[in-house]
Design a protein around this motif. Sequence first.
Motif, PDB file in Angstrom:
ATOM      1  N   LEU A  51       0.801  -1.219   0.000  1.00  0.00           N
ATOM      2  CA  LEU A  51       0.000   0.000   0.000  1.00  0.00           C
ATOM      3  C   LEU A  51       0.833   1.267   0.000  1.00  0.00           C
ATOM      4  N   GLY A  52       2.144   1.155   0.226  1.00  0.00           N
ATOM      5  CA  GLY A  52       2.961   2.356   0.266  1.00  0.00           C
ATOM      6  C   GLY A  52       4.396   2.072   0.635  1.00  0.00           C
ATOM      7  N   LEU A  53       5.218   3.136   0.613  1.00  0.00           N
ATOM      8  CA  LEU A  53       6.635   3.053   0.944  1.00  0.00           C
ATOM      9  C   LEU A  53       6.929   4.036   2.066  1.00  0.00           C
ATOM     10  N   ARG A  54       7.727   3.589   3.026  1.00  0.00           N
ATOM     11  CA  ARG A  54       8.140   4.479   4.108  1.00  0.00           C
ATOM     12  C   ARG A  54       9.298   5.346   3.638  1.00  0.00           C
ATOM     13  N   LYS A  55       9.250   6.604   4.014  1.00  0.00           N
ATOM     14  CA  LYS A  55      10.354   7.503   3.703  1.00  0.00           C
ATOM     15  C   LYS A  55      11.470   7.295   4.726  1.00  0.00           C
ATOM     16  N   GLY A  56      12.710   7.482   4.318  1.00  0.00           N
ATOM     17  CA  GLY A  56      13.824   7.271   5.245  1.00  0.00           C
ATOM     18  C   GLY A  56      14.141   5.797   5.347  1.00  0.00           C
ATOM     19  N   LYS A  57      13.979   5.217   6.533  1.00  0.00           N
ATOM     20  CA  LYS A  57      14.258   3.805   6.733  1.00  0.00           C
ATOM     21  C   LYS A  57      13.349   2.948   5.863  1.00  0.00           C
ATOM     22  N   ILE A 104       1.344   6.460  -7.525  1.00  0.00           N
ATOM     23  CA  ILE A 104       1.247   7.230  -6.277  1.00  0.00           C
ATOM     24  C   ILE A 104      -0.119   7.902  -6.184  1.00  0.00           C
ATOM     25  N   THR A 105      -0.720   7.821  -5.004  1.00  0.00           N
ATOM     26  CA  THR A 105      -2.017   8.482  -4.769  1.00  0.00           C
ATOM     27  C   THR A 105      -1.875   9.714  -3.879  1.00  0.00           C
ATOM     28  N   GLU A 106      -1.016   9.647  -2.874  1.00  0.00           N
ATOM     29  CA  GLU A 106      -0.778  10.769  -1.965  1.00  0.00           C
ATOM     30  C   GLU A 106       0.455  10.464  -1.125  1.00  0.00           C
ATOM     31  N   GLU A 107       0.880  11.416  -0.315  1.00  0.00           N
ATOM     32  CA  GLU A 107       1.997  11.189   0.595  1.00  0.00           C
ATOM     33  C   GLU A 107       1.909  12.145   1.779  1.00  0.00           C
ATOM     34  N   ASP A 108       2.592  11.770   2.870  1.00  0.00           N
ATOM     35  CA  ASP A 108       2.713  12.638   4.028  1.00  0.00           C
ATOM     36  C   ASP A 108       4.178  12.647   4.441  1.00  0.00           C
ATOM     37  N   LYS A 109       4.480  13.125   5.634  1.00  0.00           N
ATOM     38  CA  LYS A 109       5.884  13.249   6.038  1.00  0.00           C
ATOM     39  C   LYS A 109       6.562  11.902   6.250  1.00  0.00           C
ATOM     40  N   ASP A 110       5.772  10.845   6.437  1.00  0.00           N
ATOM     41  CA  ASP A 110       6.358   9.529   6.733  1.00  0.00           C
ATOM     42  C   ASP A 110       6.254   8.534   5.584  1.00  0.00           C
ATOM     43  N   PHE A 111       5.189   8.604   4.778  1.00  0.00           N
ATOM     44  CA  PHE A 111       4.931   7.572   3.779  1.00  0.00           C
ATOM     45  C   PHE A 111       4.518   8.155   2.434  1.00  0.00           C
ATOM     46  N   ILE A 112       4.798   7.375   1.392  1.00  0.00           N
ATOM     47  CA  ILE A 112       4.248   7.583   0.048  1.00  0.00           C
ATOM     48  C   ILE A 112       3.217   6.479  -0.166  1.00  0.00           C
ATOM     49  N   TYR A 113       1.973   6.860  -0.473  1.00  0.00           N
ATOM     50  CA  TYR A 113       0.899   5.883  -0.623  1.00  0.00           C
ATOM     51  C   TYR A 113       0.641   5.602  -2.103  1.00  0.00           C
TER      52      TYR A 113
END
Length: 291
Positions: free
Chosen positions: A205-211, A250-259
């Motif tokens: 459902l998504g990718l975590r940013k950073g780690k 990609i549908t959306e993203e926030d500071k932690d994840f790309i959805y």
Amino acid sequence: MFIEPILLEVAPDKLDLSLSVVQELKMDEVRILYSTMSSEKEPVIYTRHNNVITTSFPELHSLGIAKGTILDGELIYSDSYNQGKPDFEKVMSRINVKDDRKVAIPSKETPCMAVFFDILYWKGESVMHLPLLERKRLLDLALEDQESACKIKWSIGNGQELFNLAKEHSLEGIVLKNPESRYYNKRHEAWQKKIAYLTSQVYILGLRKGKFGWLLGRKENGRIRPAGVMEFGVSPDERKAFYQISKQIITEEDKDFIYIEPVVQCKIKYRNITSKGHFRIHVFETFIFNN
């Protein structure tokens, strides 16, 4: 007195389970060392990381274990609702409760028990140099099975049957031990674990940013529900390939994840599903390509 516990190596995939080794069911709970070496009235209960959790489990304070003893085992909780299977979350919910008033209620409503499989000290003397089978004999002398504590059941040369039993009942797996082994204070091949993993087909459902981490989802009652973050088992090439695909959906993203859109699926192996519906100790196996 705390002693570094022996830790388990992972058994090879092609290990012959008919070998004459000590075999036990693997408890999916909290590893403990139970010490009566102290001059204090109560025993001291340590986790494998040398954290003292004695006050959190008053139901284990009076096991009738003689002074000068250190036992190795697991702290478990099981009930009829969970079909008698160990419940890791229930144990963890109690482990950081220290206040006497707050401990009293859960110690009666969700009492835990200790399952011991080895003895390190007996009558004030180290027995870690003795062969495992001799330590098993001393453990029989040191502990009587009771409501709050017991000795683990074990056998020799029955590994495949025991492993099949673990899989059938969705238990964690089995432990295989050299019957002649001394007690090593480190990870050692004399003790090995064979995990009875479950498998599932899930959505990314998504990718975590950073780690690194992929958000997982599992289908339940016609809906895709969040099922945790997967961090292990994905090769650099698989990460790169998925990253290229994900940029297109990609549908959306926030500071932690790309959805992303829930269209990419993969197969994972895992230990169990938590009460929140998340996979526990899950590992990527392969992408699933639907024709």
